[in-house]
Write a protein that holds these residues in place. Structure first.
Motif, PDB file in Angstrom:
ATOM      1  N   MET A  26       0.828  -1.205   0.000  1.00 57.18           N
ATOM      2  CA  MET A  26       0.000   0.000   0.000  1.00 57.18           C
ATOM      3  C   MET A  26       0.865   1.257   0.000  1.00 57.18           C
ATOM      4  O   MET A  26       0.587   2.211  -0.737  1.00 57.18           O
ATOM      5  CB  MET A  26      -0.929  -0.007   1.212  1.00 57.18           C
ATOM      6  N   SER A  30       1.249   4.080  -3.032  1.00 58.81           N
ATOM      7  CA  SER A  30       1.036   5.505  -2.793  1.00 58.81           C
ATOM      8  C   SER A  30       2.191   6.328  -3.345  1.00 58.81           C
ATOM      9  O   SER A  30       1.978   7.367  -3.990  1.00 58.81           O
ATOM     10  CB  SER A  30       0.873   5.756  -1.295  1.00 58.81           C
ATOM     11  N   SER A  91      -0.779  16.548   8.106  1.00 62.19           N
ATOM     12  CA  SER A  91      -1.816  15.836   7.349  1.00 62.19           C
ATOM     13  C   SER A  91      -2.652  16.801   6.522  1.00 62.19           C
ATOM     14  O   SER A  91      -2.971  16.525   5.358  1.00 62.19           O
ATOM     15  CB  SER A  91      -2.724  15.055   8.294  1.00 62.19           C
ATOM     16  N   LEU A 120      -5.078   9.265  -0.072  1.00 59.00           N
ATOM     17  CA  LEU A 120      -6.075   8.348   0.493  1.00 59.00           C
ATOM     18  C   LEU A 120      -5.459   6.979   0.770  1.00 59.00           C
ATOM     19  O   LEU A 120      -5.690   6.393   1.839  1.00 59.00           O
ATOM     20  CB  LEU A 120      -7.261   8.220  -0.457  1.00 59.00           C
ATOM     21  N   ILE A 121      -4.657   6.483  -0.153  1.00 57.96           N
ATOM     22  CA  ILE A 121      -3.986   5.200   0.068  1.00 57.96           C
ATOM     23  C   ILE A 121      -3.001   5.307   1.224  1.00 57.96           C
ATOM     24  O   ILE A 121      -2.891   4.399   2.052  1.00 57.96           O
ATOM     25  CB  ILE A 121      -3.294   4.728  -1.224  1.00 57.96           C
ATOM     26  N   VAL A 123      -3.210   7.334   3.829  1.00 54.67           N
ATOM     27  CA  VAL A 123      -3.972   7.392   5.081  1.00 54.67           C
ATOM     28  C   VAL A 123      -4.488   6.002   5.446  1.00 54.67           C
ATOM     29  O   VAL A 123      -4.446   5.615   6.627  1.00 54.67           O
ATOM     30  CB  VAL A 123      -5.124   8.408   4.966  1.00 54.67           C
ATOM     31  N   CYS A 124      -4.953   5.245   4.468  1.00 55.13           N
ATOM     32  CA  CYS A 124      -5.395   3.867   4.742  1.00 55.13           C
ATOM     33  C   CYS A 124      -4.239   3.016   5.254  1.00 55.13           C
ATOM     34  O   CYS A 124      -4.422   2.185   6.151  1.00 55.13           O
ATOM     35  CB  CYS A 124      -5.997   3.245   3.494  1.00 55.13           C
ATOM     36  N   THR A 125      -3.042   3.242   4.718  1.00 52.47           N
ATOM     37  CA  THR A 125      -1.867   2.510   5.188  1.00 52.47           C
ATOM     38  C   THR A 125      -1.566   2.852   6.643  1.00 52.47           C
ATOM     39  O   THR A 125      -1.305   1.966   7.461  1.00 52.47           O
ATOM     40  CB  THR A 125      -0.644   2.848   4.315  1.00 52.47           C
ATOM     41  N   MET A 127      -3.678   4.015   8.880  1.00 47.27           N
ATOM     42  CA  MET A 127      -4.739   3.493   9.740  1.00 47.27           C
ATOM     43  C   MET A 127      -4.600   1.980   9.941  1.00 47.27           C
ATOM     44  O   MET A 127      -4.812   1.480  11.045  1.00 47.27           O
ATOM     45  CB  MET A 127      -6.116   3.825   9.150  1.00 47.27           C
ATOM     46  N   CYS A 128      -4.240   1.258   8.892  1.00 52.93           N
ATOM     47  CA  CYS A 128      -4.007  -0.186   9.030  1.00 52.93           C
ATOM     48  C   CYS A 128      -2.818  -0.468   9.939  1.00 52.93           C
ATOM     49  O   CYS A 128      -2.856  -1.396  10.751  1.00 52.93           O
ATOM     50  CB  CYS A 128      -3.802  -0.825   7.670  1.00 52.93           C
ATOM     51  N   HIS A 131      -3.958   0.149  13.503  1.00 54.19           N
ATOM     52  CA  HIS A 131      -4.790  -0.966  13.972  1.00 54.19           C
ATOM     53  C   HIS A 131      -3.933  -2.190  14.287  1.00 54.19           C
ATOM     54  O   HIS A 131      -4.144  -2.866  15.291  1.00 54.19           O
ATOM     55  CB  HIS A 131      -5.851  -1.311  12.932  1.00 54.19           C
TER      56      HIS A 131
END
Length: 138
Positions: A26, A30, A91, A120-121, A123-125, A127-128, A131
């Motif tokens: 990911m 990006s 950010s 977006l990718i 930010v998803c990275t 967040m993953c 987590h």
């Protein structure tokens, strides 16, 4: 019955390697979109956003002890508050830089949208990763 390989451990370790490989994929996709936004339109101004990708994790490293857990906690303090502010500011800068460059007619609309997808990718990275870092298995 757990599946083991010498030096690697149980099957759960494969899941950890898969998660780590997914995060690396990911993040690299990006960065690839960052480079494509510049190369496709023959304009390297969008690489300013990549500077923000370097600045986003710095507050976590310097003030948060290298973890992302302080971002979701309600604990305050001078340095924790500064780290949250700097993370938020960098950010917002990742979104604002392409918009400002487009407004100044330095980049095209297509490059701006590619930058947004890249962000977006990214930010998803993050967040993953956040987590996954909350789990005790890591």
């Amino acid at each position: 019955m757990a599946m083991t390989i010498e030096g690697i451990g149980e099957f759960g370790t494969f899941v950890d390697f898969g998660s780590l490989a997914g995060l690396a994929f990911m993040f690299s996709s990006s960065i690839l979109l960052q480079i494509l936004a510049c190369a496709l339109y023959n304009n390297w101004w969008p690489m300013l956003t990549a500077l923000m990708y370097v600045l986003v994790p710095m507050p976590c490293l310097f003030f948060g002890g290298g973890t992302t857990q302080f971002l979701t906690s309600r604990d305050g303090g001078g340095w924790i508050g500064a780290a949250k502010f700097l993370t938020g500011a960098s950010s917002v800068g990742s979104i604002a830089i392409p918009i400002i460059l487009r407004h100044a007619h330095l980049i095209s609309t297509g490059a701006m949208f590619i930058e947004f997808v890249s962000f977006l990718i990214f930010v998803c990275t993050v967040m993953c990763f956040h987590h996954a870092s909350l789990e005790d298995d890591w």
